[in-house]
Design a protein around this motif. Structure first.
Motif, PDB file in Angstrom:
ATOM      1  N   CYS A 127       0.291  -0.855   0.300  1.00  0.00           N
ATOM      2  CA  CYS A 127       0.045   0.230  -0.022  1.00  0.00           C
ATOM      3  C   CYS A 127       0.916   1.055   0.142  1.00  0.00           C
ATOM      4  CB  CYS A 127      -0.636  -0.062   1.035  1.00  0.00           C
ATOM      5  SG  CYS A 127       0.180  -0.380   2.233  1.00  0.00           S
ATOM      6  N   LEU A 128       0.182   2.451  -0.351  1.00  0.00           N
ATOM      7  CA  LEU A 128       1.082   3.522  -0.296  1.00  0.00           C
ATOM      8  C   LEU A 128      -0.331   4.508   0.197  1.00  0.00           C
ATOM      9  CD1 LEU A 128       2.422   2.929  -3.714  1.00  0.00           C
ATOM     10  CD2 LEU A 128       3.442   3.389  -2.157  1.00  0.00           C
ATOM     11  N   GLU A 129       0.739   5.583   0.747  1.00  0.00           N
ATOM     12  CA  GLU A 129      -0.073   6.987   1.190  1.00  0.00           C
ATOM     13  C   GLU A 129       0.352   8.223   0.682  1.00  0.00           C
ATOM     14  OE1 GLU A 129      -0.454   6.535   5.479  1.00  0.00           O
ATOM     15  OE2 GLU A 129      -2.342   5.021   5.266  1.00  0.00           O
ATOM     16  N   ALA A 130      -0.686   9.434   0.473  1.00  0.00           N
ATOM     17  CA  ALA A 130      -0.192  10.261   0.243  1.00  0.00           C
ATOM     18  C   ALA A 130      -1.083  10.817   0.880  1.00  0.00           C
ATOM     19  CB  ALA A 130       0.338  10.818  -1.145  1.00  0.00           C
ATOM     20  N   ASN A 131      -0.403  12.490   1.635  1.00  0.00           N
ATOM     21  CA  ASN A 131      -0.699  13.319   2.261  1.00  0.00           C
ATOM     22  C   ASN A 131      -1.324  14.684   0.778  1.00  0.00           C
ATOM     23  OD1 ASN A 131      -0.650  12.088   4.774  1.00  0.00           O
ATOM     24  ND2 ASN A 131       1.227  13.725   5.066  1.00  0.00           N
ATOM     25  N   SER A 132      -3.131  15.041   1.567  1.00  0.00           N
ATOM     26  CA  SER A 132      -2.993  15.358   0.456  1.00  0.00           C
ATOM     27  C   SER A 132      -3.347  16.761   0.865  1.00  0.00           C
ATOM     28  CB  SER A 132      -4.765  14.898  -0.322  1.00  0.00           C
ATOM     29  OG  SER A 132      -4.949  14.050  -0.764  1.00  0.00           O
ATOM     30  N   ASP A 133      -4.008  16.866   1.835  1.00  0.00           N
ATOM     31  CA  ASP A 133      -3.698  18.240   2.739  1.00  0.00           C
ATOM     32  C   ASP A 133      -3.601  18.708   4.098  1.00  0.00           C
ATOM     33  OD1 ASP A 133      -6.511  17.896   3.090  1.00  0.00           O
ATOM     34  OD2 ASP A 133      -6.914  19.006   1.192  1.00  0.00           O
ATOM     35  N   SER A 134      -3.856  18.914   5.107  1.00  0.00           N
ATOM     36  CA  SER A 134      -3.924  18.812   6.306  1.00  0.00           C
ATOM     37  C   SER A 134      -5.168  18.336   7.200  1.00  0.00           C
ATOM     38  CB  SER A 134      -3.501  20.043   7.034  1.00  0.00           C
ATOM     39  OG  SER A 134      -4.855  21.130   6.811  1.00  0.00           O
ATOM     40  N   VAL A 135      -5.981  17.789   6.027  1.00  0.00           N
ATOM     41  CA  VAL A 135      -7.226  17.622   6.608  1.00  0.00           C
ATOM     42  C   VAL A 135      -7.815  15.660   5.438  1.00  0.00           C
ATOM     43  CG1 VAL A 135      -8.317  19.669   7.570  1.00  0.00           C
ATOM     44  CG2 VAL A 135      -8.989  18.744   5.203  1.00  0.00           C
ATOM     45  N   SER A 136      -6.801  15.784   4.876  1.00  0.00           N
ATOM     46  CA  SER A 136      -7.297  13.991   4.263  1.00  0.00           C
ATOM     47  C   SER A 136      -5.774  13.782   3.945  1.00  0.00           C
ATOM     48  CB  SER A 136      -8.111  14.518   2.750  1.00  0.00           C
ATOM     49  OG  SER A 136      -7.349  15.192   1.866  1.00  0.00           O
ATOM     50  N   PHE A 137      -5.896  12.012   3.151  1.00  0.00           N
ATOM     51  CA  PHE A 137      -5.125  12.167   2.035  1.00  0.00           C
ATOM     52  C   PHE A 137      -5.287  10.880   1.271  1.00  0.00           C
ATOM     53  CE2 PHE A 137      -5.210   9.557   6.513  1.00  0.00           C
ATOM     54  CZ  PHE A 137      -5.777   8.273   6.457  1.00  0.00           C
ATOM     55  N   ASP A 138      -4.319  10.770   0.819  1.00  0.00           N
ATOM     56  CA  ASP A 138      -4.493   9.228  -0.200  1.00  0.00           C
ATOM     57  C   ASP A 138      -4.884   8.280   0.200  1.00  0.00           C
ATOM     58  OD1 ASP A 138      -6.292  11.140  -2.417  1.00  0.00           O
ATOM     59  OD2 ASP A 138      -4.667  11.678  -2.577  1.00  0.00           O
ATOM     60  N   ALA A 139      -4.700   7.097   0.035  1.00  0.00           N
ATOM     61  CA  ALA A 139      -4.830   5.794  -0.088  1.00  0.00           C
ATOM     62  C   ALA A 139      -5.077   4.954  -1.021  1.00  0.00           C
ATOM     63  CB  ALA A 139      -5.339   5.014   1.148  1.00  0.00           C
ATOM     64  N   ALA A 140      -3.635   3.802  -2.121  1.00  0.00           N
ATOM     65  CA  ALA A 140      -3.904   2.780  -2.736  1.00  0.00           C
ATOM     66  C   ALA A 140      -3.350   2.050  -2.228  1.00  0.00           C
ATOM     67  CB  ALA A 140      -3.176   3.691  -4.218  1.00  0.00           C
ATOM     68  N   THR A 141      -4.064   0.710  -2.023  1.00  0.00           N
ATOM     69  CA  THR A 141      -3.610  -0.678  -1.650  1.00  0.00           C
ATOM     70  C   THR A 141      -3.540  -1.847  -2.416  1.00  0.00           C
ATOM     71  OG1 THR A 141      -4.437   0.007  -0.232  1.00  0.00           O
ATOM     72  CG2 THR A 141      -3.779  -2.681  -0.363  1.00  0.00           C
ATOM     73  N   LEU A 142      -3.198  -2.159  -3.623  1.00  0.00           N
ATOM     74  CA  LEU A 142      -2.683  -3.555  -3.875  1.00  0.00           C
ATOM     75  C   LEU A 142      -2.871  -5.082  -3.611  1.00  0.00           C
ATOM     76  CD1 LEU A 142      -2.606  -5.031  -6.954  1.00  0.00           C
ATOM     77  CD2 LEU A 142      -0.091  -4.838  -6.573  1.00  0.00           C
ATOM     78  N   ILE A 143      -3.162  -5.844  -3.185  1.00  0.00           N
ATOM     79  CA  ILE A 143      -3.865  -6.694  -2.914  1.00  0.00           C
ATOM     80  C   ILE A 143      -3.829  -7.896  -2.865  1.00  0.00           C
ATOM     81  CG2 ILE A 143      -5.935  -7.834  -0.670  1.00  0.00           C
ATOM     82  CD1 ILE A 143      -7.136  -4.893  -0.435  1.00  0.00           C
ATOM     83  N   ALA A 144      -3.227  -8.936  -3.013  1.00  0.00           N
ATOM     84  CA  ALA A 144      -4.103 -10.562  -3.005  1.00  0.00           C
ATOM     85  C   ALA A 144      -5.000 -10.787  -2.340  1.00  0.00           C
ATOM     86  CB  ALA A 144      -2.573 -11.335  -2.750  1.00  0.00           C
ATOM     87  N   ASP A 145      -6.262 -11.037  -2.641  1.00  0.00           N
ATOM     88  CA  ASP A 145      -7.570 -11.464  -2.487  1.00  0.00           C
ATOM     89  C   ASP A 145      -7.186 -13.369  -1.511  1.00  0.00           C
ATOM     90  OD1 ASP A 145     -10.644 -11.894  -1.498  1.00  0.00           O
ATOM     91  OD2 ASP A 145     -10.531 -12.113  -3.289  1.00  0.00           O
ATOM     92  N   MET A 146      -7.606 -13.360  -0.558  1.00  0.00           N
ATOM     93  CA  MET A 146      -7.050 -15.506  -0.549  1.00  0.00           C
ATOM     94  C   MET A 146      -8.392 -15.891  -0.007  1.00  0.00           C
ATOM     95  SD  MET A 146      -3.930 -15.547  -0.547  1.00  0.00           S
ATOM     96  CE  MET A 146      -3.612 -17.008   0.506  1.00  0.00           C
TER      97      MET A 146
END
Length: 184
Positions: A46-65
């Motif tokens: 997963c990756l996270e990036a702060n967008s501003d002081s009140v939000s952030f973006d998260a992206a996750t690549l998952i092996a669905d088990m």
């Protein structure tokens, strides 16, 4: 084989993040983090990036088990989830801080559903969680996530393709997710 899949998944995730329009201002502290995803649902990066002081973006690549460890399915699926998380409450503590957040997102992939083979899925995602950020460039997220999605599955009995609700996305809402990040 597993190492090649991990490397490929990491490269794909970095390309997706770089091209997805994440905006990070220069004044944001610790704008980018990369880490691992752990859950009874599966595992991933997963990756996270702060967008501003009140939000952030998260992206996750998952092996669905789903069903793989119990022997119901022979191989895992793959799922990508992107969420825009809004920080609802921020607590400053000595040596660390805590963010409570929730947010909407999108999910897509080729994953298993309850008693079904691999299906093509696409839909909306929602997350609620808490993020603990420590002074040593470490962040730990504990969250709950639901996927409200549709799936396209091949019906082996009749040979046609069925469109239905992705039930695992709703039924697995109470499976906790743990994300551990290194902050750059």
């Amino acid at each position: 084989m597993i190492r090649e899949l991990r490397t490929s998944a990491l490269i794909i995730a970095i390309i997706l993040i770089r091209t997805s329009g994440f905006t990070v201002s220069a004044q944001d502290r610790n704008p980018l983090s990369i880490g691992t995803f752990h859950s009874p649902k599966g595992f991933g990066i997963c990756l996270e990036a702060n967008s501003d002081s009140v939000s952030f973006d998260a992206a996750t690549l998952i092996a669905d088990m789903h069903g793989v460890l119990t022997g119901e399915h022979p191989r895992p699926g793959v799922k990508f989830t992107y969420t825009r998380n809004i920080i609802l409450k921020h607590f400053d503590k000595e040596g660390y801080f805590v963010d409570l957040y929730a947010g909407p997102g999108l999910t897509a992939g080729y994953a298993h559903d309850i008693s079904k083979p691999l299906c093509l899925i696409a839909g909306m995602s929602g997350v609620a969680g808490s993020r603990f950020t420590f002074s040593r460039n470490l962040s730990i997220n504990i969250e709950l996530c639901t996927d409200i999605a549709l799936e396209l599955c091949r019906n082996s009995r009749y040979g046609n393709i069925d469109l239905s609700l992705y039930k695992s996305g709703i039924n697995h809402f109470f499976f906790p997710q743990l994300r551990i990040h290194y902050i750059f």
